[in-house]
Design a protein around this motif. Structure first.
Motif, PDB file in Angstrom:
ATOM      1  N   ASP A  45       0.924  -1.139   0.091  1.00  0.00           N
ATOM      2  CA  ASP A  45      -0.177  -0.186   0.041  1.00  0.00           C
ATOM      3  C   ASP A  45       0.989   1.061  -0.071  1.00  0.00           C
ATOM      4  OD1 ASP A  45      -2.446  -1.722   0.085  1.00  0.00           O
ATOM      5  OD2 ASP A  45      -2.572  -1.343   2.216  1.00  0.00           O
ATOM      6  N   PRO A  46       0.164   2.588  -0.293  1.00  0.00           N
ATOM      7  CA  PRO A  46       1.121   3.611  -0.363  1.00  0.00           C
ATOM      8  C   PRO A  46       1.790   4.055   0.983  1.00  0.00           C
ATOM      9  CG  PRO A  46      -0.950   3.923  -2.023  1.00  0.00           C
ATOM     10  CD  PRO A  46      -1.047   2.466  -1.098  1.00  0.00           C
ATOM     11  N   GLY A  47       3.038   4.029   1.039  1.00  0.00           N
ATOM     12  CA  GLY A  47       3.714   4.359   2.128  1.00  0.00           C
ATOM     13  C   GLY A  47       3.869   3.304   3.093  1.00  0.00           C
ATOM     14  N   GLU A  48       3.435   1.886   2.595  1.00  0.00           N
ATOM     15  CA  GLU A  48       3.555   0.887   3.677  1.00  0.00           C
ATOM     16  C   GLU A  48       5.183   0.354   3.743  1.00  0.00           C
ATOM     17  OE1 GLU A  48       0.852  -3.019   4.589  1.00  0.00           O
ATOM     18  OE2 GLU A  48       1.200  -2.370   2.494  1.00  0.00           O
ATOM     19  N   HIS A  49       5.632  -0.025   4.903  1.00  0.00           N
ATOM     20  CA  HIS A  49       6.620  -0.815   4.963  1.00  0.00           C
ATOM     21  C   HIS A  49       6.824  -2.091   4.373  1.00  0.00           C
ATOM     22  CE1 HIS A  49      10.366  -2.795   6.845  1.00  0.00           C
ATOM     23  NE2 HIS A  49      10.847  -1.539   6.950  1.00  0.00           N
ATOM     24  N   PRO A  50       7.812  -2.607   3.730  1.00  0.00           N
ATOM     25  CA  PRO A  50       7.734  -4.133   2.947  1.00  0.00           C
ATOM     26  C   PRO A  50       7.544  -5.249   3.951  1.00  0.00           C
ATOM     27  CG  PRO A  50       9.319  -2.776   2.196  1.00  0.00           C
ATOM     28  CD  PRO A  50       8.832  -1.942   3.176  1.00  0.00           C
ATOM     29  N   LEU A  51       7.872  -5.067   5.378  1.00  0.00           N
ATOM     30  CA  LEU A  51       7.344  -6.072   6.215  1.00  0.00           C
ATOM     31  C   LEU A  51       6.121  -6.235   6.793  1.00  0.00           C
ATOM     32  CD1 LEU A  51       8.655  -8.190   8.262  1.00  0.00           C
ATOM     33  CD2 LEU A  51       9.148  -6.514   9.930  1.00  0.00           C
ATOM     34  N   ALA A  52       5.651  -4.789   6.990  1.00  0.00           N
ATOM     35  CA  ALA A  52       4.362  -4.905   7.310  1.00  0.00           C
ATOM     36  C   ALA A  52       3.498  -5.624   6.197  1.00  0.00           C
ATOM     37  CB  ALA A  52       3.926  -3.377   7.685  1.00  0.00           C
ATOM     38  N   ALA A  53       3.661  -4.891   4.867  1.00  0.00           N
ATOM     39  CA  ALA A  53       3.063  -5.638   3.733  1.00  0.00           C
ATOM     40  C   ALA A  53       3.346  -7.173   3.659  1.00  0.00           C
ATOM     41  CB  ALA A  53       3.617  -4.811   2.475  1.00  0.00           C
ATOM     42  N   ALA A  54       4.326  -7.718   3.868  1.00  0.00           N
ATOM     43  CA  ALA A  54       4.425  -8.767   3.819  1.00  0.00           C
ATOM     44  C   ALA A  54       3.607  -9.874   5.012  1.00  0.00           C
ATOM     45  CB  ALA A  54       5.823  -9.511   4.108  1.00  0.00           C
ATOM     46  N   CYS A  55       3.519  -9.497   6.083  1.00  0.00           N
ATOM     47  CA  CYS A  55       2.592 -10.019   7.036  1.00  0.00           C
ATOM     48  C   CYS A  55       1.231  -9.791   6.728  1.00  0.00           C
ATOM     49  CB  CYS A  55       3.088  -9.315   8.526  1.00  0.00           C
ATOM     50  SG  CYS A  55       4.610  -9.559   9.012  1.00  0.00           S
ATOM     51  N   ARG A  56       0.813  -8.415   6.307  1.00  0.00           N
ATOM     52  CA  ARG A  56      -0.683  -8.183   5.956  1.00  0.00           C
ATOM     53  C   ARG A  56      -1.099  -9.208   4.901  1.00  0.00           C
ATOM     54  NH1 ARG A  56      -2.547  -5.855   1.764  1.00  0.00           N
ATOM     55  NH2 ARG A  56      -0.659  -4.453   1.697  1.00  0.00           N
ATOM     56  N   GLU A  57      -0.512  -9.163   3.794  1.00  0.00           N
ATOM     57  CA  GLU A  57      -0.686 -10.043   2.492  1.00  0.00           C
ATOM     58  C   GLU A  57      -0.783 -11.467   2.857  1.00  0.00           C
ATOM     59  OE1 GLU A  57      -1.666  -9.574  -0.314  1.00  0.00           O
ATOM     60  OE2 GLU A  57      -1.624  -7.350  -0.293  1.00  0.00           O
ATOM     61  N   VAL A  58       0.001 -12.080   3.577  1.00  0.00           N
ATOM     62  CA  VAL A  58      -0.057 -13.503   3.862  1.00  0.00           C
ATOM     63  C   VAL A  58      -1.011 -13.709   4.860  1.00  0.00           C
ATOM     64  CG1 VAL A  58       1.155 -15.420   5.144  1.00  0.00           C
ATOM     65  CG2 VAL A  58       2.873 -13.755   3.750  1.00  0.00           C
ATOM     66  N   GLU A  59      -1.457 -12.978   5.923  1.00  0.00           N
ATOM     67  CA  GLU A  59      -2.684 -13.137   6.641  1.00  0.00           C
ATOM     68  C   GLU A  59      -3.773 -13.097   5.833  1.00  0.00           C
ATOM     69  OE1 GLU A  59      -4.803 -12.105  10.905  1.00  0.00           O
ATOM     70  OE2 GLU A  59      -2.575 -11.351  10.457  1.00  0.00           O
ATOM     71  N   GLU A  60      -3.867 -12.190   4.906  1.00  0.00           N
ATOM     72  CA  GLU A  60      -5.234 -11.755   4.002  1.00  0.00           C
ATOM     73  C   GLU A  60      -5.328 -12.998   3.163  1.00  0.00           C
ATOM     74  OE1 GLU A  60      -5.232  -6.992   3.878  1.00  0.00           O
ATOM     75  OE2 GLU A  60      -4.848  -8.151   1.917  1.00  0.00           O
ATOM     76  N   GLU A  61      -4.333 -13.526   2.659  1.00  0.00           N
ATOM     77  CA  GLU A  61      -4.546 -14.734   1.649  1.00  0.00           C
ATOM     78  C   GLU A  61      -4.614 -15.977   2.215  1.00  0.00           C
ATOM     79  OE1 GLU A  61      -2.475 -12.765  -2.433  1.00  0.00           O
ATOM     80  OE2 GLU A  61      -1.435 -14.596  -1.540  1.00  0.00           O
ATOM     81  N   THR A  62      -4.119 -16.284   3.486  1.00  0.00           N
ATOM     82  CA  THR A  62      -4.228 -17.577   3.834  1.00  0.00           C
ATOM     83  C   THR A  62      -4.935 -17.847   5.072  1.00  0.00           C
ATOM     84  OG1 THR A  62      -2.374 -17.314   5.725  1.00  0.00           O
ATOM     85  CG2 THR A  62      -1.651 -17.953   3.434  1.00  0.00           C
ATOM     86  N   GLY A  63      -5.340 -16.556   5.562  1.00  0.00           N
ATOM     87  CA  GLY A  63      -6.174 -16.590   6.812  1.00  0.00           C
ATOM     88  C   GLY A  63      -5.368 -16.947   8.277  1.00  0.00           C
ATOM     89  N   ILE A  64      -4.268 -17.109   8.183  1.00  0.00           N
ATOM     90  CA  ILE A  64      -3.345 -17.465   9.261  1.00  0.00           C
ATOM     91  C   ILE A  64      -2.642 -16.189   9.704  1.00  0.00           C
ATOM     92  CG2 ILE A  64      -1.441 -18.928   9.953  1.00  0.00           C
ATOM     93  CD1 ILE A  64      -2.265 -20.825   7.791  1.00  0.00           C
ATOM     94  N   PRO A  65      -2.688 -15.865  10.955  1.00  0.00           N
ATOM     95  CA  PRO A  65      -1.989 -14.908  11.754  1.00  0.00           C
ATOM     96  C   PRO A  65      -0.578 -15.203  11.795  1.00  0.00           C
ATOM     97  CG  PRO A  65      -3.315 -15.996  13.182  1.00  0.00           C
ATOM     98  CD  PRO A  65      -3.633 -16.409  11.834  1.00  0.00           C
ATOM     99  N   VAL A  66       0.302 -14.252  11.085  1.00  0.00           N
ATOM    100  CA  VAL A  66       1.846 -14.681  11.267  1.00  0.00           C
ATOM    101  C   VAL A  66       2.927 -13.813  12.012  1.00  0.00           C
ATOM    102  CG1 VAL A  66       1.400 -15.364   8.705  1.00  0.00           C
ATOM    103  CG2 VAL A  66       2.284 -13.090   9.208  1.00  0.00           C
ATOM    104  N   ILE A  67       4.095 -14.424  12.146  1.00  0.00           N
ATOM    105  CA  ILE A  67       5.067 -13.562  12.916  1.00  0.00           C
ATOM    106  C   ILE A  67       6.264 -13.861  12.312  1.00  0.00           C
ATOM    107  CG2 ILE A  67       6.501 -13.582  15.164  1.00  0.00           C
ATOM    108  CD1 ILE A  67       4.060 -15.372  16.531  1.00  0.00           C
ATOM    109  N   PRO A  68       6.631 -12.678  11.830  1.00  0.00           N
ATOM    110  CA  PRO A  68       7.995 -12.741  10.844  1.00  0.00           C
ATOM    111  C   PRO A  68       9.163 -13.185  11.623  1.00  0.00           C
ATOM    112  CG  PRO A  68       7.526 -10.481  11.498  1.00  0.00           C
ATOM    113  CD  PRO A  68       6.401 -11.508  12.044  1.00  0.00           C
ATOM    114  N   GLN A  69       9.990 -13.787  10.844  1.00  0.00           N
ATOM    115  CA  GLN A  69      11.392 -14.072  11.361  1.00  0.00           C
ATOM    116  C   GLN A  69      12.361 -13.402  10.608  1.00  0.00           C
ATOM    117  OE1 GLN A  69      11.015 -18.545  11.353  1.00  0.00           O
ATOM    118  NE2 GLN A  69      11.113 -18.385  13.436  1.00  0.00           N
TER     119      GLN A  69
END
Length: 296
Positions: A45-69
């Motif tokens: 999204d505009p102005g979004e940090h890549p890490l935040a986008a990665a977590c958001r997209e994975v949870e949106e597409e899989t339904g699974i809440p994630v914790i990045p490593q």
């Protein structure tokens, strides 16, 4: 490179678990519009940090809440377009979850979610970028802990009291809030700081966001570090031995030295370790051994 070439940034994740078959499994999603299995990802999204986008997209597409490593790789490719080719790149992180069986709801974009062994994933994920991510993940030992090593945010310049009581400036307080938004994605369950007021104030927003206890530790003070420069890195290893994620705020020179010492001892390639106020390092460890460094 064509002057009309557009650039699109995206982010995604390799979400893994220890499967029932005793093998590591990763999540793949079926995209009916293109007819293939892939790793979850999506545009920033505009102005979004890549890490935040990665977590958001994975949870949106899989339904699974994630914790990045840890950050795995950047995959780049060109999408042909009549109006000018599009250069797209995707940053991928490895991710874990505490809710691998969270409810999944299919839609037009994602038709199915499936846990696959690495061998099954290599067969099912046909895109070169997915293969690149699988290869990067398979080359690393399992990450068992994450240490977020933070330098105090910007401090108030005009201060007549003892240096240990010097507070954050207004800008420093803003830095601490922005840092908390990213650091809280790792869901740290412990927080430790040098004894200075600025260190405590830097970590407070993160500790409040994830509701974890905050403890002082003089090992991360400059004075203690000067007496024994190896003690802070040894303490980081001790904390990593507890697993999960922990956040540590140390004095600036302690942060730089600790990153350099850990990297040197464990043979991990270290970038420039200079650290700005309010900046953090993500240290990924397997047991007590450092396996990855990333500037947050």
């Amino acid at each position: 490179m064509s002057g009309t070439q557009r650039r699109v940034a995206a982010a995604g994740g390799l979400l893994w678990r220890n499967g029932e078959r005793g093998l590591v499994e990763v999540v793949a999603v079926w995209r009916p519009q293109v007819g293939n299995w892939s790793l979850p990802k999506g545009k920033l999204d505009p102005g979004e940090h890549p890490l935040a986008a990665a977590c958001r997209e994975v949870e949106e597409e899989t339904g699974i809440p994630v914790i990045p490593q840890l950050w795995l790789c950047r995959a780049s490719y060109v999408l042909p377009n009549p109006e000018g080719d599009v250069l797209k790149w995707v940053d991928y992180w490895s991710m874990r979850t505490e809710k691998p069986d969270a409810v999944f709801t299919a839609d037009d974009e994602i038709g199915e979610r499936r846990w696959l062994t690495l061998a099954e994933a290599r067969e099912a994920l046909t895109r070169p970028r997915d293969q690149q991510v699988l290869k990067a993940f398979a080359a690393l030992p399992a990450v068992t802990s994450t240490v977020l090593l933070v330098a105090p945010a910007e401090v108030e310049e005009d201060w007549d009291g003892p240096d240990v009581t010097r507070p954050l400036s207004g800008r420093g307080q803003d830095q601490a809030v922005r840092l908390a938004a990213l650091a809280s994605l790792y869901q740290p369950d412990r927080a430790f700081t040098a004894t200075g007021r600025a260190s405590v104030q830097t970590v407070e927003p993160i500790a409040q966001a994830v509701r974890c206890a905050l403890s002082g530790d003089s090992v991360f003070d400059t004075e203690a570090h000067e007496r024994n420069p190896e003690r802070s890195s040894a303490r980081v290893r001790e904390l990593a031995g507890g697993g999960g994620a922990v956040i540590v705020c140390a004095e600036p020179e302690v942060v730089c030295d600790t990153v350099a010492i850990l990297a040197d001892e464990d043979g991990v390639q270290a970038p420039d370790v200079s650290t700005r106020p309010g900046e953090a390092w993500v240290l990924s460890l397997s047991g007590q051994k450092l396996v990855g460094i990333e500037r947050l």
